[in-house]
Write a protein that holds these residues in place. Structure first.
Motif, PDB file in Angstrom:
ATOM      1  N   SER A 127      60.891-105.024 -32.502  1.00  0.00           N
ATOM      2  CA  SER A 127      62.277-105.306 -32.876  1.00  0.00           C
ATOM      3  C   SER A 127      62.363-105.929 -34.263  1.00  0.00           C
ATOM      4  CB  SER A 127      62.930-106.246 -31.855  1.00  0.00           C
ATOM      5  OG  SER A 127      63.110-105.606 -30.625  1.00  0.00           O
ATOM      6  N   ARG A 168      65.897-101.540 -40.973  1.00  0.00           N
ATOM      7  CA  ARG A 168      67.351-101.326 -41.025  1.00  0.00           C
ATOM      8  C   ARG A 168      68.022-102.137 -42.122  1.00  0.00           C
ATOM      9  NH1 ARG A 168      69.672 -98.844 -36.176  1.00  0.00           N
ATOM     10  NH2 ARG A 168      67.932 -98.534 -34.760  1.00  0.00           N
ATOM     11  N   ARG A 175      66.039 -99.277 -24.992  1.00  0.00           N
ATOM     12  CA  ARG A 175      66.825 -99.912 -26.064  1.00  0.00           C
ATOM     13  C   ARG A 175      66.555-101.404 -26.210  1.00  0.00           C
ATOM     14  NH1 ARG A 175      72.263 -96.331 -26.589  1.00  0.00           N
ATOM     15  NH2 ARG A 175      71.302 -94.422 -25.841  1.00  0.00           N
ATOM     16  N   THR A 217      67.771-102.629 -29.631  1.00  0.00           N
ATOM     17  CA  THR A 217      69.235-102.643 -29.633  1.00  0.00           C
ATOM     18  C   THR A 217      69.739-103.861 -28.866  1.00  0.00           C
ATOM     19  OG1 THR A 217      69.170-100.236 -29.584  1.00  0.00           O
ATOM     20  CG2 THR A 217      71.282-101.268 -29.123  1.00  0.00           C
ATOM     21  N   ARG A 270      69.245-106.930 -30.965  1.00  0.00           N
ATOM     22  CA  ARG A 270      70.299-107.025 -31.991  1.00  0.00           C
ATOM     23  C   ARG A 270      71.600-107.534 -31.383  1.00  0.00           C
ATOM     24  NH1 ARG A 270      68.625-102.247 -34.002  1.00  0.00           N
ATOM     25  NH2 ARG A 270      70.315-100.988 -33.130  1.00  0.00           N
ATOM     26  N   PHE A 271      71.912-107.004 -30.201  1.00  0.00           N
ATOM     27  CA  PHE A 271      73.152-107.366 -29.497  1.00  0.00           C
ATOM     28  C   PHE A 271      73.200-108.869 -29.210  1.00  0.00           C
ATOM     29  CE2 PHE A 271      75.475-107.812 -25.429  1.00  0.00           C
ATOM     30  CZ  PHE A 271      76.686-107.226 -25.769  1.00  0.00           C
ATOM     31  N   LEU A 290      75.926-101.630 -23.133  1.00  0.00           N
ATOM     32  CA  LEU A 290      75.135-100.556 -23.710  1.00  0.00           C
ATOM     33  C   LEU A 290      74.718 -99.589 -22.618  1.00  0.00           C
ATOM     34  CD1 LEU A 290      72.854-103.045 -25.575  1.00  0.00           C
ATOM     35  CD2 LEU A 290      74.587-101.635 -26.676  1.00  0.00           C
ATOM     36  N   ASP A 333      71.629 -96.297 -32.677  1.00  0.00           N
ATOM     37  CA  ASP A 333      71.083 -97.216 -31.681  1.00  0.00           C
ATOM     38  C   ASP A 333      70.025 -96.570 -30.798  1.00  0.00           C
ATOM     39  OD1 ASP A 333      72.287 -99.547 -32.351  1.00  0.00           O
ATOM     40  OD2 ASP A 333      73.907 -99.400 -30.896  1.00  0.00           O
ATOM     41  N   ASN A 334      69.890 -95.252 -30.880  1.00  0.00           N
ATOM     42  CA  ASN A 334      68.863 -94.579 -30.079  1.00  0.00           C
ATOM     43  C   ASN A 334      67.602 -94.308 -30.902  1.00  0.00           C
ATOM     44  OD1 ASN A 334      70.306 -92.769 -31.616  1.00  0.00           O
ATOM     45  ND2 ASN A 334      70.025 -91.070 -30.191  1.00  0.00           N
TER      46      ASN A 334
END
Lengths: 278, 278
Positions: free
Chosen positions: A132, A139, B130, B133, B136-137, B151, B236-237
């Motif tokens: 991550s 990113r 994910r 993702t 990040r969330f 998600l 996001d994928n």
């Protein structure tokens, strides 16, 4: 001749067994419609007066998500005999009151096991290899600016002491992973928590991570969800996710099967699956 | 009596075998000092005149990172017999020139295999579940604002068609994963690339991912590093990482052993390990 299934499907709704739905305002099962073919679902969010009208006769409560079931709620349901839970944990239920009243409880059993195990491995590799962190780095456009090898990507898996917390949260397991356990894991240690947040003393965990006295942590669950300690959000050796290890279509499918089985079993006096030992 | 090792260590530097170091300006091996116990390392970044002074007699070139080795560079080294590479791939070397001149090449062999395999699994779980993702969330503070289940966490691993690209980049494998291959993977398909960026037609990959015609991708390598297609950064994928699958202490340790072995083997006419078939 019609099968038993068809028979059930054509019964007038009021002849179907009554099941009280206990859920958070923001979420319901994706398979609710299919449950309604077999059971008369009583959802206070649909008809707010339903609970008071039927409270005396409700025998089965279907708990969506770990929605709290207090002694207060249980007192309003004097005929309650079974709580069909949808999570692996049962720490949201007043267990001593259930024990006293001999109310049976079933949980999600093994419906989530495969996907949670996958997710735990994902969190573990992510912490150890900083997937991550790497993703954030790319990113944010830092790669061309900072060049290669900017991060301390670490450790082969075998070099770390790893603790994966996946047990139930009970009085006995509350903060079972305390300062002493974390210190014993040591500077090379990695904690993965896919159980319940309160298994871990989160304050001590945060302190040790901030001070580099623990190698890293992958956390899907937290003590006060959805609040996550801010200091954890700043760390690159931590992977955080919003209690989503079980949120897959396959988990819901397995859960649906288990719930339908247990509701049918209850109303036909058959043995329950995944009953909790109270 | 002194061991051979001690004997070597006490030799004056000019009596040690000469090895030309070819490296990018920003990176050197962490184990350089230990190599200097056995070999006289000639690094043009240390002494810019060294290459021209010794170019005629250099027999061995140690290539740090996939630093390009052109036919031009090879022409300046008429005595060159061996290139000791430090990466798994050899696409940065003018292979036909090496073939013509019968210059032997060794690569990183299996030094990186374990860690790259771990990383590929990490990328795969990350794409399917994910993890990045989710991270990040949580970090962005969206969990308390958006609530649960925001998600579409997906798929048990067994439900996807997975292609892990980890082969060498050669003329034959350039864009071997083209539009047709990606389309054959289909909407449930996941591509993981821990080989070289140019194994994949990146433009076609980006298009298919943007249009949802591929489930996801975990990419550690890219066609034009460190530039990553901007459209991938929005998805996001997709999990992106800066060519870091091999950047672990253990990889460097295994690489050091292999490189020391091959350099010693060359200078004592012993067989090389992980020699590339030209």
């Amino acid at each position: 001749m019609r099968s038993q299934e068809e028979e059930e499907n054509t019964k007038p709704e009021e002849q179907l067994p009554l099941v009280l739905v206990h859920r958070p305002p923001t979420f319901d099962f994706p398979f609710r419609r299919r449950l309604q073919a077999h059971f008369r679902l009583l959802d206070p969010f649909d008809s707010p007066e339903a609970l008071s009208r039927h409270a005396q006769q409700v025998r089965v409560l279907l708990c969506v998500d770990p929605t709290p079931i207090s002694a207060d709620l249980l007192r309003r349901l004097p005929s309650l005999q079974l709580i069909v839970g949808s999570s692996a944990g049962v720490d949201h239920i007043d267990l001593s009151e259930c024990r006293r009243r001999r109310i049976a409880i079933t949980n999600a059993g093994a419906a989530f096991s495969d996907d949670v195990a996958d997710y735990a491995v994902g969190l573990l590799i992510d912490v150890l290899r900083r997937v991550s962190t790497a993703d954030r780095f790319v990113r944010s456009g830092l790669w061309p600016l900072k060049g290669d090898y900017p991060l301390g990507f670490k450790e082969r898996l075998a070099n770390s002491d790893i603790l994966i917390a996946c047990c139930a949260l009970t009085e006995e397991t509350h903060h079972i992973i305390n300062k002493d356990v974390l210190k014993a894991l040591g500077k090379g240690g990695v904690l993965v928590n896919v159980g319940r947040g309160a298994l871990v003393d989160e304050k001590e965990l945060s302190k040790l991570l901030v001070h580099g006295e623990l190698h890293g942590a992958g956390l899907d669950v937290f003590e006060n969800e959805p609040d996550v300690p801010k200091e954890l959000c700043e760390l690159d050796n931590v992977v955080l996710s919003p209690h989503c290890a079980v949120v897959t279509p396959e988990c819901f499918e397995a859960l649906e099967q288990l719930i339908v089985h247990n509701l049918k079993a209850f109303f036909s006096n058959q043995p329950l699956r995944s009953a909790i030992n109270l």
